[in-house]
Design an enzyme around this catalytic site. Structure first.
Site, mmCIF file in Angstrom:
data_model
loop_
_atom_site.group_PDB
_atom_site.id
_atom_site.type_symbol
_atom_site.label_atom_id
_atom_site.label_comp_id
_atom_site.label_asym_id
_atom_site.label_seq_id
_atom_site.Cartn_x
_atom_site.Cartn_y
_atom_site.Cartn_z
ATOM 1 N N ASP A 1 2.032 -11.258 6.973
ATOM 2 C CA ASP A 1 2.262 -10.636 5.487
ATOM 3 C C ASP A 1 3.794 -10.035 6.219
ATOM 4 O O ASP A 1 4.410 -9.277 5.310
ATOM 5 C CB ASP A 1 1.606 -9.661 5.583
ATOM 6 C CG ASP A 1 1.045 -8.564 6.739
ATOM 7 O OD1 ASP A 1 0.827 -8.928 7.681
ATOM 8 O OD2 ASP A 1 1.243 -7.617 6.632
ATOM 9 N N ASN A 2 3.921 -10.076 7.337
ATOM 10 C CA ASN A 2 5.387 -9.227 7.681
ATOM 11 C C ASN A 2 6.300 -10.901 8.075
ATOM 12 O O ASN A 2 7.364 -10.493 8.811
ATOM 13 C CB ASN A 2 5.210 -8.566 9.099
ATOM 14 C CG ASN A 2 4.366 -7.616 9.241
ATOM 15 O OD1 ASN A 2 4.768 -7.096 7.650
ATOM 16 N ND2 ASN A 2 4.517 -7.155 9.881
ATOM 17 N N ARG B 1 15.033 -0.262 -0.049
ATOM 18 C CA ARG B 1 14.953 -1.783 0.753
ATOM 19 C C ARG B 1 15.815 -2.855 -0.562
ATOM 20 O O ARG B 1 15.317 -2.752 -1.413
ATOM 21 C CB ARG B 1 13.852 -2.444 1.270
ATOM 22 C CG ARG B 1 13.859 -3.075 2.203
ATOM 23 C CD ARG B 1 13.002 -3.228 2.987
ATOM 24 N NE ARG B 1 11.348 -3.537 2.650
ATOM 25 C CZ ARG B 1 10.794 -3.834 3.098
ATOM 26 N NH1 ARG B 1 10.739 -3.820 4.400
ATOM 27 N NH2 ARG B 1 9.309 -4.596 2.737
ATOM 28 N N GLY C 1 0.856 -1.580 -0.189
ATOM 29 C CA GLY C 1 -0.057 -0.004 0.090
ATOM 30 C C GLY C 1 0.868 1.186 0.042
ATOM 31 O O GLY C 1 0.601 2.682 -0.051
ATOM 32 N N ARG C 2 2.485 1.059 0.373
ATOM 33 C CA ARG C 2 3.281 2.458 0.088
ATOM 34 C C ARG C 2 4.489 1.587 -0.094
ATOM 35 O O ARG C 2 5.438 2.080 -0.240
ATOM 36 C CB ARG C 2 2.909 3.159 1.453
ATOM 37 C CG ARG C 2 3.253 1.716 2.783
ATOM 38 C CD ARG C 2 3.878 2.777 3.834
ATOM 39 N NE ARG C 2 4.009 1.679 4.862
ATOM 40 C CZ ARG C 2 4.663 1.789 6.340
ATOM 41 N NH1 ARG C 2 4.834 2.685 6.599
ATOM 42 N NH2 ARG C 2 4.721 1.156 6.831
ATOM 43 N N ASP D 1 -2.200 6.907 3.023
ATOM 44 C CA ASP D 1 -1.795 7.937 2.071
ATOM 45 C C ASP D 1 -0.576 7.416 0.968
ATOM 46 O O ASP D 1 0.204 8.355 0.187
ATOM 47 C CB ASP D 1 -1.447 9.290 2.346
ATOM 48 C CG ASP D 1 -0.393 8.728 4.013
ATOM 49 O OD1 ASP D 1 0.351 7.735 3.569
ATOM 50 O OD2 ASP D 1 -0.030 9.672 4.895
ATOM 51 N N LYS E 1 9.799 2.748 -0.307
ATOM 52 C CA LYS E 1 8.752 1.830 1.419
ATOM 53 C C LYS E 1 8.372 3.611 1.169
ATOM 54 O O LYS E 1 9.401 4.320 1.524
ATOM 55 C CB LYS E 1 9.076 1.038 2.049
ATOM 56 C CG LYS E 1 7.873 1.330 3.471
ATOM 57 C CD LYS E 1 8.798 0.101 3.863
ATOM 58 C CE LYS E 1 7.600 0.224 5.239
ATOM 59 N NZ LYS E 1 8.060 -1.291 5.656
HETATM 60 P P1 AMP Z 1 3.079 -2.918 8.013
HETATM 61 O O1 AMP Z 1 2.300 -2.186 8.904
HETATM 62 O O2 AMP Z 1 3.890 -1.898 7.121
HETATM 63 O O3 AMP Z 1 3.222 -4.302 7.728
HETATM 64 O O4 AMP Z 1 1.611 -2.734 6.695
HETATM 65 C C1 AMP Z 1 0.659 -3.735 6.707
HETATM 66 C C2 AMP Z 1 -0.444 -3.440 5.265
HETATM 67 O O5 AMP Z 1 -0.468 -1.558 5.854
HETATM 68 C C3 AMP Z 1 0.320 -3.146 4.182
HETATM 69 O O6 AMP Z 1 -0.513 -3.969 3.407
HETATM 70 C C4 AMP Z 1 1.209 -2.025 3.683
HETATM 71 O O7 AMP Z 1 0.815 -1.552 2.267
HETATM 72 C C5 AMP Z 1 -0.227 -1.164 4.416
HETATM 73 N N1 AMP Z 1 -0.248 0.048 4.247
HETATM 74 C C6 AMP Z 1 0.728 0.564 5.735
HETATM 75 N N2 AMP Z 1 1.026 1.996 6.227
HETATM 76 C C7 AMP Z 1 0.221 2.393 4.604
HETATM 77 C C8 AMP Z 1 0.053 3.991 4.306
HETATM 78 N N3 AMP Z 1 0.735 4.683 4.834
HETATM 79 N N4 AMP Z 1 -0.668 3.534 3.563
HETATM 80 C C9 AMP Z 1 -1.203 2.961 2.667
HETATM 81 N N5 AMP Z 1 -0.948 1.651 3.026
HETATM 82 C C10 AMP Z 1 -0.081 1.501 4.375
HETATM 83 MG MG MG Z 2 4.397 -5.054 6.721
#
Ligand code: AMP
Ligand code: MG
Length: 499
Positions: free
Chosen positions: A257-258, A177, A93-94, A126, A114
């Protein structure tokens, strides 16, 4: 912009071989990209040939404003269990995969951004990232690498010159990354949740080719190869988690997913190194139930691997997926014993005990009682091991200073001395120092460095990063970096996701 000195050109195996697994997307335009950090040694290691580029050029490249030859930016699809609940659609998503490079050792590595703006997977987010969160991932990832633990790495951090809006406005940034791949347990789940077994098979075959080419490729549909893949992924995770546990690292968000198939640590969000030893430690503000507490990490890894195994069942036995359950169970049941074996070997090394040991049960008890002492007296986890190495050299003072006054350690030390005295090697202290770091990313120093960086002062960040590059080598002038946070700091310390 000048041309790279070497003919660096991205390749795109993911884009070419896994057509249904992503959405192409361009990085967002940013106003004033400015290079905050560039990992020149990693760039050289990867043979990127960027040496001739000046900092403005690098800022253009690593904010996605200039695409290097062959780059095909794409957002990867994935699903995931987050805190135990399943989300069928997460995805980048980002983030954007820019492409892949072959390192000097022939391994293929992803280069990804990222914080590069919204994608088809942003779900209302966003797509951006803040300077603090970007530099946090940079710093903790590099520290992890320098501790010898598999991890994705930071190649660059670029400030966007724009604000991102969280609880308050923050300066924005983009991280570049490098990863062995970005295939996650959640990538398999994305297609399994849609019962798209051909895609799950395609992904598994791609993962095997990329990470485990030794698994026979004679027959792409040989069901045993998927069991072998599960076995390999499981072994890598056991080794990774054992490493985390031995250095006191708490990932904080071990969602499926992590968790990377490659066995690298991925997605540094609200993670932290434990200071005073407490198996229940949890720092993430979003982990209210303590699901991802320090002590739970091995079981959570096994739980995540079980989710991966479920996606592979129809590949292992197309006609009777349920019939494949005992086969995957055999692998999953072996996870904890295998982890414990690796962890014990690591703990023996940290205690300076020679391996293999003639008295495994005695060693186990010695480790257990040592950790219990640390727990009961809330002793700093990192320093305790390190000062024990000094004790092996006859310098007991620094070790004793970590514990309350009295004869608390005497009995245990007598047992330990007796055990080490049986060993032939004379270099116990030296061996211990090579596996017990003196410098870890101390939480108060990390926060201090990130706060300064968000205000435009990168000096504390760069100093801390430099210290963490040689974590096993104690330097008397750097005692500040080995000192635990003040108690008041740790009592209220929580890390935030930074999304
Ligand atoms: P994360 O917590 O970074 O592992 O992200 C979990 C999910 O939320 C993933 O699909 C990310 O791409 C999405 N995500 C996290 N932050 C954002 C952001 N600011 N905008 C869009 N998607 C996000
Ligand atoms: Mg993640």
């Amino acid at each position: 912009m000048q041309e790279p000195t070497a003919p660096f050109c991205f390749s795109n195996s993911y884009a070419e071989e896994l057509l249904d697994f992503y959405v192409e997307c361009q990085p967002m335009a940013v106003q004033e990209p400015e290079l905050l950090q560039f990992n020149a040694s990693l760039a050289t290691e990867l043979g990127l040939g960027l040496e001739a580029l000046v900092s403005q050029d690098l800022a253009q490249v690593f904010s996605g404003q200039t695409l290097l030859d062959g780059s095909r930016p794409l957002a990867q699809a994935y699903a995931g269990h987050q805190f135990g609940g399943f989300s069928p659609q997460l995805g980048d998503g980002r983030g954007l995969l820019l492409g892949e490079v072959a390192g000097s050792n022939g391994d293929r590595r992803d280069i990804a951004l990222k914080g590069s703006g919204p994608t088809a997977f942003s779900r209302g987010g966003d797509g951006k990232a803040a300077v603090g969160a970007v530099l946090r991932e940079y710093l903790i990832g590099e520290a992890m690498h320098c501790l010898g633990i598999p991890t994705t790495r930071a190649l660059a951090a670029v400030a966007t010159g724009e604000l991102v809006y969280r609880e308050r406005p923050l300066p924005g940034a983009i991280l570049t990354r490098v990863a062995a791949s970005h295939i996650r347990v959640g990538t398999f789940q994305f297609f399994a949740a849609r019962q798209r077994w051909d895609q799950v098979r395609q992904l598994a075959n791609y993962a095997i080719e990329r990470h485990d080419p030794q698994i026979s490729a004679d027959n792409d549909n040989d069901p045993d190869r998927y069991l072998a893949l599960l076995q390999e992924v499981s072994e890598r995770q056991a080794a990774l988690i054992a490493n985390w546990m031995l250095v006191g690292f708490i990932h904080g968000v071990m969602n499926t997913d992590n968790m990377a198939i490659s066995g690298e640590t991925i997605d540094y969000g609200p993670c932290a190194y434990m200071e005073s030893f407490s198996p229940d430690a949890v720092f993430s503000s979003i982990d209210q139930q303590g699901r991802y507490a320090y002590k739970n990490q091995p079981q959570i890894a096994q739980w995540n691997l079980t989710r991966l195994a479920e996606t592979l069942l129809p590949l292992i036995d197309e006609d009777d997926p349920e019939g494949a359950v005992p086969k995957v169970e055999a692998i999953l049941n072996d996870f904890i014993p295998h982890y414990e074996k690796l962890w014990l070997a690591g703990a023996q090394n940290k205690l300076g005990l020679e391996n293999p040991s003639s008295d495994i049960d005695g060693d186990k008890l010695l480790v257990k009682d040592w950790l219990n002492l640390l727990k009961v007296h809330s002793v700093d986890y990192t320093l305790a091991w390190r000062r024990l190495a000094d004790a092996a050299d006859g310098n007991l003072q620094k070790l004793e200073a970590l514990f309350p006054a009295g004869d608390i350690l005497a009995d245990w030390l007598a047992r330990w001395h007796q055990r080490t005295a049986q060993q032939s090697a004379s270099d116990t202290a030296e061996r211990m120092r090579s596996v017990n770091p003196i410098y870890i990313p101390r939480n108060h120093l990390v926060e201090e460095a990130l706060d300064a960086a968000s205000e435009g002062d990168l000096a504390p960040f760069e100093e801390l990063l430099a210290v963490l590059k040689t974590p096993f080598e104690e330097r008397p002038t750097l005692s500040r970096y080995a000192t635990p946070a003040p108690k008041e700091f740790m009592d209220q310390y929580e890390t935030f996701c930074g999304t």
